[in-house]
Design an enzyme around this catalytic site. Sequence first.
Site, short mmCIF file in Angstrom:
data_model
loop_
_atom_site.label_atom_id
_atom_site.label_comp_id
_atom_site.label_asym_id
_atom_site.label_seq_id
_atom_site.Cartn_x
_atom_site.Cartn_y
_atom_site.Cartn_z
N SER A 45 0.84 -1.20 0.00
CA SER A 45 0.00 0.00 0.00
C SER A 45 0.87 1.25 0.00
CB SER A 45 -0.94 0.01 1.21
OG SER A 45 -0.20 -0.06 2.42
N GLU A 182 -8.90 -9.74 4.58
CA GLU A 182 -9.26 -8.36 4.22
C GLU A 182 -10.67 -8.27 3.64
OE1 GLU A 182 -6.35 -6.02 2.14
OE2 GLU A 182 -7.77 -4.38 1.81
O1 KIV Z 1 -0.37 -3.35 1.73
C1 KIV Z 1 -0.96 -3.27 2.82
O2 KIV Z 1 -0.93 -2.23 3.50
C2 KIV Z 1 -1.69 -4.43 3.28
C3 KIV Z 1 -2.59 -4.25 4.45
C4 KIV Z 1 -3.83 -3.56 4.02
C5 KIV Z 1 -2.90 -5.54 5.12
O3 KIV Z 1 -1.61 -5.47 2.70
#
Ligand code: KIV
Length: 261
Positions: A45, A182
């Site tokens: 992310s 998720e």
């Molecule tokens: O990339 C990320 O931040 C994640 C979380 C949302 C679990 O995979």
Amino acid sequence: MAVTTQQLMQWKQQGRKIVALTAWDWTIAQLLDSAGVDVILVGDSLAMVALGMETTLPVTVEEMLHHAKAVRRGVKQALVVVDLPFLSYQESPQQAMRSAGRVLKETGAMAVKLEGGYPAIAETVYRLVRAGIPVLGHVGLTPQSVHLLGYRQQGKTKEAGERIFAEAEALQDAGAFGVVLEHIPADLARRITEKLAIPTIGIGAGPHCDGQVLVTADLLGLSERKPPFVKSYVNLRETIGQAVREFCSEVREGEFPQGSE
Ligand code: KIV
């Protein structure tokens, strides 16, 4: 004592909830670690919250390594887990081994996370774990599949729910030390959590998981857009904007700096 993957399993047995947050640089990592976060995830992310990309798809292994090294330098206690980015592990177990190996060797992180639980991924997890690389799974809404799934809640029908359940079990059987759930219905997350011996870490998956994870930029109110299930505990966009506007104004008005040194 530094957090280990074995410790997370013990916490599940003891009913002690696991706290996980994402980090993308040294400052954030230090803040989270000293506040007592158990698991610090260098999530892909960061493509969106730190690099301004539209999705997580474009971020590269090199970019993940760069951020993971900075995060690792800021952490003394937490377990540091790094996401393997899109198409750095799906091709073959060999490709996954190379990517995950670089993460552990070059950043000092203790584990990797990858998305999906279908048979080829479970096979990859099995091989990584046998090579000594701890793996955190991730099922339900998997953002690397955004062009297939969108950002919609997953597992709403009985069939889709059973598929996610089976994927979580397959990851456990392959040796994953935990699994992120998720954006799935709370009842499905509860059933998976009750069935698995390894901890589940939920995000938008209700209150019954063994732990919770959030993207730290969302928790801090730094993100422009955030998913509906996120709680922001502070609005840092507003606070930072206000501080910077005040600085601009004081410089322009000659109020800062004051006096002579
Ligand atoms: O990339 C990320 O931040 C994640 C979380 C949302 C679990 O995979």
